[in-house]
Design a protein around this motif. Structure first.
Motif, mmCIF file in Angstrom:
data_model
loop_
_atom_site.group_PDB
_atom_site.id
_atom_site.type_symbol
_atom_site.label_atom_id
_atom_site.label_comp_id
_atom_site.label_asym_id
_atom_site.label_seq_id
_atom_site.Cartn_x
_atom_site.Cartn_y
_atom_site.Cartn_z
ATOM 1 N N PHE A 123 10.471 3.310 2.839
ATOM 2 C CA PHE A 123 10.442 4.593 1.992
ATOM 3 C C PHE A 123 11.583 5.172 1.224
ATOM 4 O O PHE A 123 12.673 4.419 1.229
ATOM 5 N N ASP A 124 11.356 6.072 0.431
ATOM 6 C CA ASP A 124 12.311 6.738 -0.281
ATOM 7 C C ASP A 124 13.121 7.632 0.405
ATOM 8 O O ASP A 124 12.140 8.743 0.628
ATOM 9 N N GLY A 144 10.014 17.413 7.521
ATOM 10 C CA GLY A 144 10.497 18.621 7.062
ATOM 11 C C GLY A 144 9.714 19.346 5.985
ATOM 12 O O GLY A 144 8.445 19.643 6.287
ATOM 13 N N ASP A 145 10.294 20.051 5.094
ATOM 14 C CA ASP A 145 9.502 20.782 3.863
ATOM 15 C C ASP A 145 9.149 19.880 2.771
ATOM 16 O O ASP A 145 9.016 20.145 1.607
ATOM 17 N N LEU A 146 9.491 18.596 3.089
ATOM 18 C CA LEU A 146 9.395 17.455 1.964
ATOM 19 C C LEU A 146 8.404 16.500 2.231
ATOM 20 O O LEU A 146 7.883 16.199 3.297
ATOM 21 N N VAL A 147 7.500 16.064 1.084
ATOM 22 C CA VAL A 147 6.670 15.013 1.193
ATOM 23 C C VAL A 147 7.305 13.584 0.476
ATOM 24 O O VAL A 147 7.511 13.681 -0.753
ATOM 25 N N LEU A 148 7.626 12.813 1.375
ATOM 26 C CA LEU A 148 8.231 11.615 0.919
ATOM 27 C C LEU A 148 7.360 10.474 0.553
ATOM 28 O O LEU A 148 6.560 10.080 1.118
ATOM 29 N N THR A 190 0.938 -1.303 0.031
ATOM 30 C CA THR A 190 -0.035 0.091 -0.116
ATOM 31 C C THR A 190 0.874 1.328 -0.002
ATOM 32 O O THR A 190 1.576 1.551 0.959
ATOM 33 N N ALA A 191 0.744 1.989 -1.056
ATOM 34 C CA ALA A 191 1.651 3.362 -1.122
ATOM 35 C C ALA A 191 0.850 4.320 -0.360
ATOM 36 O O ALA A 191 -0.279 4.595 -0.402
ATOM 37 N N PHE A 192 1.871 5.092 0.380
ATOM 38 C CA PHE A 192 1.299 6.327 0.950
ATOM 39 C C PHE A 192 2.440 7.582 1.029
ATOM 40 O O PHE A 192 3.718 7.100 0.469
#
Length: 221
Positions: free
Chosen positions: A99-100, A54-58, A47-49
């Motif tokens: 996660f990446d 911080g200021d990034l959406v990983l 399941t991807a999420f």
């Protein structure tokens, strides 16, 4: 690579400081590699999420619904590289989460290092809840003690081929880029300043001496 070597060599003759600045930028800027089909196939069962660090959406993925085991990739890697751990973990009653990291895989960002990896690990735990255990490779293994020094307190840790010492890592960079000693010295000073330490402190530190969880460390000679 030959063009980069020539450019740094020429810049080093004019200004070793500028050459060191360029070398440091290369040191903290990972290259992105395409995700092979075998890894894409592993992700189809997950399941991807997304989560905020911080200021990034990983980008992240989860297999199963049990207590989460966090899989952390290494430098210039991707979370899906550890995807083969997912099925046995799920069969054992856990869930596998990966996660990446910033500037890696499908996640945004331009530069990264152990601190960025650790911050992402802490942010992911804040997002999904307490992490039961961590399996980390290379740079991810170096970042794990930093994450444990923060908020994370997993019951178990497995570190696979932790990253090399700062001296070895920077010497590898110098050999690849054909850096003269004067530029390498300045590059090391920049790396240390970015970590908030002197080079001597950075080189003598043992990041694994303060592990707060039982750890299995696997390394090849």
């Amino acid at each position: 690579l030959a063009a980069v070597q020539l450019g740094l060599r020429a810049l080093g003759l004019v200004s070793p400081d500028l050459a060191a600045r360029a070398a440091h930028a290369l040191f903290v800027t990972p290259r992105r590699h395409a995700r092979p089909e075998r890894e894409q196939a592993l992700l189809t069962a997950a399941t991807a999420f997304e989560f905020v660090a911080g200021d990034l959406v990983l980008r992240a993925w989860r297999w199963g619904t049990g207590a989460p085991v966090l899989l952390v990739h290494g430098w210039e890697g991707r979370g899906s590289q550890l995807g083969e751990f997912a099925r046995p973990l799920v069969e054992a009653g856990f869930s596998a989460v990966t996660f990446d990291a910033p500037a890696h895989g499908d996640s945004p960002g331009r530069v990264a290092g152990p601190r960025e990896f650790a911050a992402a690990m802490e942010a992911l735990e804040f997002w999904i809840g307490p992490i039961h255990a961590i399996v980390a490779h290379s740079m991810g293994a170096v970042a794990t003690p930093l994450a444990l020094a923060g908020r994370m307190s997993p019951a178990r840790v497995v570190l696979i081929a932790p990253g090399t010492t700062p001296r070895t890592a920077t010497q590898t960079l110098a050999d690849m880029l054909d850096l003269p000693p004067s530029v390498l010295h300045r590059t090391r000073e920049r790396i240390a300043r970015a970590a908030g330490r002197t080079w001597a402190e950075l080189e003598s530190a043992d990041p694994f001496s303060d592990l707060t969880a039982p750890a299995l460390i696997i390394h090849d000679r």
